[in-house]
Write a protein that holds these residues in place. Structure first.
Motif, PDB file in Angstrom:
ATOM      1  N   LEU A 661      51.295  33.457  24.606  1.00  0.00           N
ATOM      2  CA  LEU A 661      50.901  34.755  25.146  1.00  0.00           C
ATOM      3  C   LEU A 661      51.068  35.798  24.050  1.00  0.00           C
ATOM      4  CD1 LEU A 661      52.744  34.787  28.623  1.00  0.00           C
ATOM      5  CD2 LEU A 661      50.423  33.982  28.124  1.00  0.00           C
ATOM      6  N   ALA A 662      50.117  36.715  23.946  1.00  0.00           N
ATOM      7  CA  ALA A 662      50.195  37.804  22.964  1.00  0.00           C
ATOM      8  C   ALA A 662      49.823  39.101  23.669  1.00  0.00           C
ATOM      9  CB  ALA A 662      49.252  37.546  21.792  1.00  0.00           C
ATOM     10  N   LEU A 663      50.700  40.103  23.562  1.00  0.00           N
ATOM     11  CA  LEU A 663      50.500  41.383  24.234  1.00  0.00           C
ATOM     12  C   LEU A 663      50.115  42.449  23.218  1.00  0.00           C
ATOM     13  CD1 LEU A 663      50.681  43.123  26.798  1.00  0.00           C
ATOM     14  CD2 LEU A 663      53.144  43.360  26.356  1.00  0.00           C
ATOM     15  N   ALA A 665      49.053  46.440  21.965  1.00  0.00           N
ATOM     16  CA  ALA A 665      49.608  47.778  22.165  1.00  0.00           C
ATOM     17  C   ALA A 665      48.871  48.556  23.248  1.00  0.00           C
ATOM     18  CB  ALA A 665      49.571  48.547  20.847  1.00  0.00           C
ATOM     19  N   ASP A 666      47.635  48.161  23.551  1.00  0.00           N
ATOM     20  CA  ASP A 666      46.892  48.864  24.609  1.00  0.00           C
ATOM     21  C   ASP A 666      47.188  48.315  26.000  1.00  0.00           C
ATOM     22  OD1 ASP A 666      44.967  46.661  25.276  1.00  0.00           O
ATOM     23  OD2 ASP A 666      44.251  47.021  23.257  1.00  0.00           O
ATOM     24  N   GLY A 667      48.103  47.315  26.100  1.00  0.00           N
ATOM     25  CA  GLY A 667      48.508  46.791  27.401  1.00  0.00           C
ATOM     26  C   GLY A 667      47.716  45.595  27.873  1.00  0.00           C
ATOM     27  N   THR A 668      46.894  45.011  27.003  1.00  0.00           N
ATOM     28  CA  THR A 668      46.117  43.823  27.351  1.00  0.00           C
ATOM     29  C   THR A 668      46.883  42.575  26.941  1.00  0.00           C
ATOM     30  OG1 THR A 668      44.032  45.003  27.016  1.00  0.00           O
ATOM     31  CG2 THR A 668      43.929  42.601  27.046  1.00  0.00           C
ATOM     32  N   LEU A 669      46.969  41.607  27.841  1.00  0.00           N
ATOM     33  CA  LEU A 669      47.649  40.346  27.552  1.00  0.00           C
ATOM     34  C   LEU A 669      46.612  39.271  27.249  1.00  0.00           C
ATOM     35  CD1 LEU A 669      50.424  38.862  27.507  1.00  0.00           C
ATOM     36  CD2 LEU A 669      49.985  38.229  29.887  1.00  0.00           C
ATOM     37  N   TYR A 670      46.831  38.531  26.153  1.00  0.00           N
ATOM     38  CA  TYR A 670      45.944  37.433  25.763  1.00  0.00           C
ATOM     39  C   TYR A 670      46.708  36.116  25.834  1.00  0.00           C
ATOM     40  CZ  TYR A 670      43.080  41.204  23.789  1.00  0.00           C
ATOM     41  OH  TYR A 670      42.333  42.344  23.621  1.00  0.00           O
ATOM     42  N   SER A 671      45.983  35.038  26.092  1.00  0.00           N
ATOM     43  CA  SER A 671      46.604  33.706  26.079  1.00  0.00           C
ATOM     44  C   SER A 671      45.630  32.694  25.506  1.00  0.00           C
ATOM     45  CB  SER A 671      47.032  33.287  27.498  1.00  0.00           C
ATOM     46  OG  SER A 671      45.908  33.130  28.349  1.00  0.00           O
ATOM     47  N   TRP A 672      46.190  31.607  24.940  1.00  0.00           N
ATOM     48  CA  TRP A 672      45.375  30.507  24.441  1.00  0.00           C
ATOM     49  C   TRP A 672      46.217  29.244  24.420  1.00  0.00           C
ATOM     50  CZ3 TRP A 672      47.297  34.385  21.349  1.00  0.00           C
ATOM     51  CH2 TRP A 672      48.127  34.014  20.288  1.00  0.00           C
ATOM     52  N   GLY A 673      45.533  28.089  24.358  1.00  0.00           N
ATOM     53  CA  GLY A 673      46.223  26.810  24.430  1.00  0.00           C
ATOM     54  C   GLY A 673      45.855  26.087  25.699  1.00  0.00           C
ATOM     55  N   THR A 674      46.801  25.379  26.288  1.00  0.00           N
ATOM     56  CA  THR A 674      46.515  24.664  27.532  1.00  0.00           C
ATOM     57  C   THR A 674      47.763  24.533  28.388  1.00  0.00           C
ATOM     58  OG1 THR A 674      45.454  22.678  28.438  1.00  0.00           O
ATOM     59  CG2 THR A 674      47.021  22.347  26.663  1.00  0.00           C
ATOM     60  N   THR A 675      47.565  24.379  29.686  1.00  0.00           N
ATOM     61  CA  THR A 675      48.648  24.163  30.654  1.00  0.00           C
ATOM     62  C   THR A 675      48.064  23.546  31.904  1.00  0.00           C
ATOM     63  OG1 THR A 675      50.413  25.225  31.920  1.00  0.00           O
ATOM     64  CG2 THR A 675      48.378  26.466  31.657  1.00  0.00           C
ATOM     65  N   SER A 676      48.909  22.941  32.684  1.00  0.00           N
ATOM     66  CA  SER A 676      48.468  22.380  33.968  1.00  0.00           C
ATOM     67  C   SER A 676      49.141  23.099  35.125  1.00  0.00           C
ATOM     68  CB  SER A 676      48.795  20.876  34.025  1.00  0.00           C
ATOM     69  OG  SER A 676      50.193  20.673  33.853  1.00  0.00           O
ATOM     70  N   ASP A 677      49.865  24.186  34.826  1.00  0.00           N
ATOM     71  CA  ASP A 677      50.631  24.883  35.862  1.00  0.00           C
ATOM     72  C   ASP A 677      50.171  26.323  36.091  1.00  0.00           C
ATOM     73  OD1 ASP A 677      52.714  22.814  36.413  1.00  0.00           O
ATOM     74  OD2 ASP A 677      53.099  23.103  34.280  1.00  0.00           O
ATOM     75  N   ASP A 678      48.999  26.682  35.598  1.00  0.00           N
ATOM     76  CA  ASP A 678      48.434  28.033  35.785  1.00  0.00           C
ATOM     77  C   ASP A 678      49.224  29.125  35.065  1.00  0.00           C
ATOM     78  OD1 ASP A 678      46.285  27.246  37.541  1.00  0.00           O
ATOM     79  OD2 ASP A 678      47.778  26.981  39.112  1.00  0.00           O
ATOM     80  N   ALA A 679      50.161  28.765  34.211  1.00  0.00           N
ATOM     81  CA  ALA A 679      51.018  29.771  33.588  1.00  0.00           C
ATOM     82  C   ALA A 679      50.313  30.588  32.515  1.00  0.00           C
ATOM     83  CB  ALA A 679      52.256  29.095  32.987  1.00  0.00           C
ATOM     84  N   MET A 680      49.120  30.170  32.089  1.00  0.00           N
ATOM     85  CA  MET A 680      48.378  30.936  31.098  1.00  0.00           C
ATOM     86  C   MET A 680      47.653  32.133  31.717  1.00  0.00           C
ATOM     87  SD  MET A 680      46.688  28.039  28.606  1.00  0.00           S
ATOM     88  CE  MET A 680      45.437  29.195  28.077  1.00  0.00           C
ATOM     89  N   GLY A 681      47.510  32.124  33.050  1.00  0.00           N
ATOM     90  CA  GLY A 681      46.764  33.192  33.695  1.00  0.00           C
ATOM     91  C   GLY A 681      45.268  33.072  33.511  1.00  0.00           C
ATOM     92  N   GLN A 682      44.807  31.858  33.247  1.00  0.00           N
ATOM     93  CA  GLN A 682      43.378  31.584  33.057  1.00  0.00           C
ATOM     94  C   GLN A 682      42.948  30.550  34.100  1.00  0.00           C
ATOM     95  OE1 GLN A 682      41.792  33.375  30.944  1.00  0.00           O
ATOM     96  NE2 GLN A 682      43.309  34.057  29.441  1.00  0.00           N
TER      97      GLN A 682
END
Length: 729
Positions: A661-663, A665-682
């Motif tokens: 996860l990368a946040l 300064a303008d308050g937008t959160l980004y994510s990349w990679g993979t997960t099977s538990d929905d923790a990426m928010g994608q």
């Protein structure tokens, strides 16, 4: 979990050889030193020859720095006084130190006879040298290096020059250059050498009563400071694009206008109570599983009722199967799985209300900012330790916190190399395998700290004076030092000692003036005052960033690719890591990453130079950190939240096992990679579908774009949490 294996010794930077002419400290320009120098000249003259120069040959470790002022100071030429009767070595303008004072006093105590004898030995050595050697020495005395030593007034070797040469296990450290003078003459030369630290020490100011003449030195404060409370943010902070940095503790709030309450959002899997939204309900099957952020209503209500202090929540952290928050009052509250003290509190009611206890946020026991709370021994409301928490870190099942004075408290448990529960470094009375409430740790009760960080099963703590302490599991060299199984065995007389752990907080050697510490899943990192990044621990996929091709890096080793000299002076300000990848955040808002390219963990687009050889079935290993590119800032992003070139500025990171996860300064959160538990928010297009993202992708918040500004985010792999304010611009 990482596999076990033998580790080689970690790479250490090779010290540069120096044959530069010596300089004398200004502190030695006293009557005693002058008398001694004159005595030497007289002794040499009596034999018909005056010694031309005094050379010392030692290996010095120079402190690298990204600061222009420091570089200029380091390379400034020594002031040379008007020449006197055949004196040579010019004194430098270094400040006196205790070490220098000690050397000085030792020299004063030497009998004149010994000095004359040494001077004669020097004359004999000088006479015995070939003419070429004499010419070489004379040239050196004029300020020209006979080898590769830097000239006076020229730039010193950069950190890159010193770091790029790693030392493999079994290599011998280069011996110091040995003078060809007789031992007695060499001894005098060595005594007159000024230590590098003395050169860099500030010059004492001359007081009205001659304090400098008496050798008084102004006191120097600690390198780091205790962490203060995170201040509330205001609408002006959001408009200025600095609200995220305020919440990260990087800058101060403008203080203008009313505070915007930071509220809690959660997503991923909350089956163990990590969300803090209460126990499962049959008629709400998705209550504890959310593919994208949703607000914790109970916490929001408590904030609106002023129960959480001004400004709402200050910090949030994800543990293995639990969550920890610090509210605006300075309380630590926990929710989730509680195996052996993970939550820092106990359930004391009936079995019927156990879920209610663990599935909601409640304060830890034994300490409170008001001095009133639950006594962990009785379970009743009582007087407890007054403790205003400001920072917290969570391992898989152990917690550690700091208060506004820098005092450290810890709770929970670790797992040893065989999966057994452990916490204390002994099985004597009062030492438990698990710790159910926060306590000070033996050996560091009186130490004060500025920062703490936790990996999966180990902890790092940074003291105010720049020392790094480590403890926990050490099967992957994640502690940056050796464990002592024999000592551990001796401390356990009633039960079998834990394996592959070191549970006593102990200083990590090989580091200098550390200002930041971080943990990967099975790694440790430190950033020194100079900006140099040091890494150790698991390295099977190059996740230390050192470039070393070994499975473990057992001691702190440099990360040359992140030297400030390679990034226009920008330093690393945060480091996070998963199983096989590590992300580094620089002060200029850029992100660099290294490790295994599988499953999009590196956030690099297809065809990127670093992964051009990778295929879906054959990923590549990137051992030296490379830059991650982000989308352009959203239309509502304030100008103050962008990089100097107008791009997206990242100010905070967090890592799961296989994603990041990368946040911004303008308050937008980004994510990349993979997960099977929905923790990426994608969310996947279909239930159970692919949630992977190969490059940084924005995480959608409820409502229209820009309605919520995320100010902090943390993930533990199966669940993620964020603090956000509602501030439509």
């Amino acid at each position: 979990m990482p596999t076990k294996g033998a580790a080689k010794a970690a790479t250490a930077a090779k010290p540069a050889k120096s044959t530069a002419p010596p300089t004398k400290s200004k502190a030695k320009s006293t009557a005693t030193t002058k008398a001694k120098a004159e005595e030497k000249v007289a002794a040499a003259a009596a034999n018909g020859k005056v010694k031309k120069t005094i050379t010392t040959s030692t290996t010095t470790v120079k402190k690298a720095t990204a600061s222009k002022e420091d570089v200029e100071a380091d390379s400034a030429p020594a002031e040379t006084p008007a020449p006197k009767a055949k004196k040579s070595a010019a004194p430098s303008k270094a400040a006196p130190s205790k070490a220098a004072a000690t050397k000085k006093s030792e020299k004063v105590e030497k009998p004149a006879k010994a000095q004359k004898s040494s001077a004669k030995a020097e004359k004999d050595a000088e006479k015995a040298k070939p003419k070429a050697t004499k010419a070489k020495v004379a040239k050196t005395a004029e300020g020209t290096s006979a080898t590769e030593a830097p000239k006076h007034g020229t730039k010193r070797p950069t950190e890159e020059d010193q770091e790029d040469g790693g030392m493999e296990e079994g290599e011998k450290k280069p011996d110091e250059v040995v003078s060809k003078k007789p031992a007695k003459a060499r001894k005098i030369d060595e005594e007159e050498e000024v230590d590098e630290l003395e050169k860099e020490a500030p010059r004492p100011k001359r007081g009205r009563r001659g304090a400098a003449a008496r050798g008084a030195v102004e006191p120097v404060g600690p390198l780091n400071s205790p962490p203060g409370p995170i201040p509330p943010v205001t609408l002006e902070d959001v408009k200025a694009g600095k609200a995220v940095e305020v919440t990260s503790g990087l800058v101060s709030s403008s203080g203008e206008g009313s505070a915007l309450p930071r509220k809690l959002f959660v997503w991923g899997s909350g089956d163990s109570g990590q969300f803090g939204v209460g126990p499962p309900e049959d008629d709400k099957p998705t209550k504890l599983n959310k593919p994208k952020p949703f607000g914790n209503k109970d916490i929001s209500v408590a904030i609106d009722d002023d129960e959480m202090g001004r400004g709402g929540l200050e910090a949030v952290i994800g543990g293995g199967m639990h969550s920890v928050i610090i509210d605006g009052n300075g309380r630590i509250l926990t929710s989730g799985a509680d195996d052996y003290g993970t939550l820092g509190r106990k359930h004391r009611g009936s079995a019927d209300d156990m879920d209610e206890c663990y599935y909601n946020f409640k304060p830890v026991e034994g300490l409170s900012p008001t001095g009133k709370g639950v006594d962990p021994k009785t379970g009743a409301e009582s007087d407890v330790e007054r403790y205003r928490a400001t920072r917290v870190a969570s391992a898989d099942a152990a917690g550690v916190a700091l208060d506004d004075q820098g005092r450290l408290r810890s709770w929970g448990y670790f797992k040893d190399g065989e999966g057994r529960v452990c916490f204390a470094d002994s099985d004597s009375e009062g030492h438990n395998k698990e710790q159910w409430y926060p306590i000070p740790l033996g050996g560091i009760e009186n130490e004060r700290f500025s920062q703490v960080s936790a990996g999966e099963n180990h902890i790092l703590a940074l003291s105010l004076d720049g020392k790094v302490y480590s403890w926990g599991l050490n099967n992957c060299s994640q502690l940056g030092r050796a464990s002592n199984p024999r000592k551990m065995s001796e401390a356990f007389t009633k039960s079998e000692p834990p394996k592959d752990v070191s549970l006593t907080p102990t200083v990590v050697n090989g580091l200098k003036e550390v200002t930041r510490v971080f943990c990967g899943l099975s790694n440790g990192f430190a950033v020194e005052k100079s900006g140099r990044v040091m890494a150790w621990g698991l390295n099977t996929k190059g996740q230390t960033g050192t470039g070393l091709k070994r499975d473990k890096v057992s001691v702190p080793s440099p990360v040359p690719a992140l030297s400030p000299t390679r990034h226009n002076g920008s330093q690393v300000v945060q480091i996070v890591g998963g199983n096989f990848h590590t992300a580094f955040l620089l002060s200029n808002g850029e992100v660099y990453i290294c490790g295994d390219s599988d499953e999009g963990k590196l956030g690099l687009p297809e065809g990127h130079e670093a992964i051009k050889e990778a295929t879906p079935t054959s990923p590549v290993v990137v051992r030296s950190p490379v830059k991650v590119e982000f989308p352009a800032p959203p239309p509502h992003a304030p100008e103050g939240s962008k990089t100097a070139s107008g791009g997206t500025k990242i100010v905070s990171l967090s890592a799961g096992m296989r994603f990041t996860l990368a946040l911004s300064a303008d308050g937008t959160l980004y994510s990349w990679g993979t997960t099977s538990d929905d923790a990426m928010g994608q969310p996947a297009d279909d239930e159970g579908g692919d949630q992977s993202k190969d490059v940084p992708t924005a995480v959608a918040m409820p409502g229209k774009l820009g309605a919520w500004s995320i100010l902090a985010a943390s993930t533990a792999g199966q669940h993620s949490l964020a603090l956000a304010v509602k501030a439509e611009l």
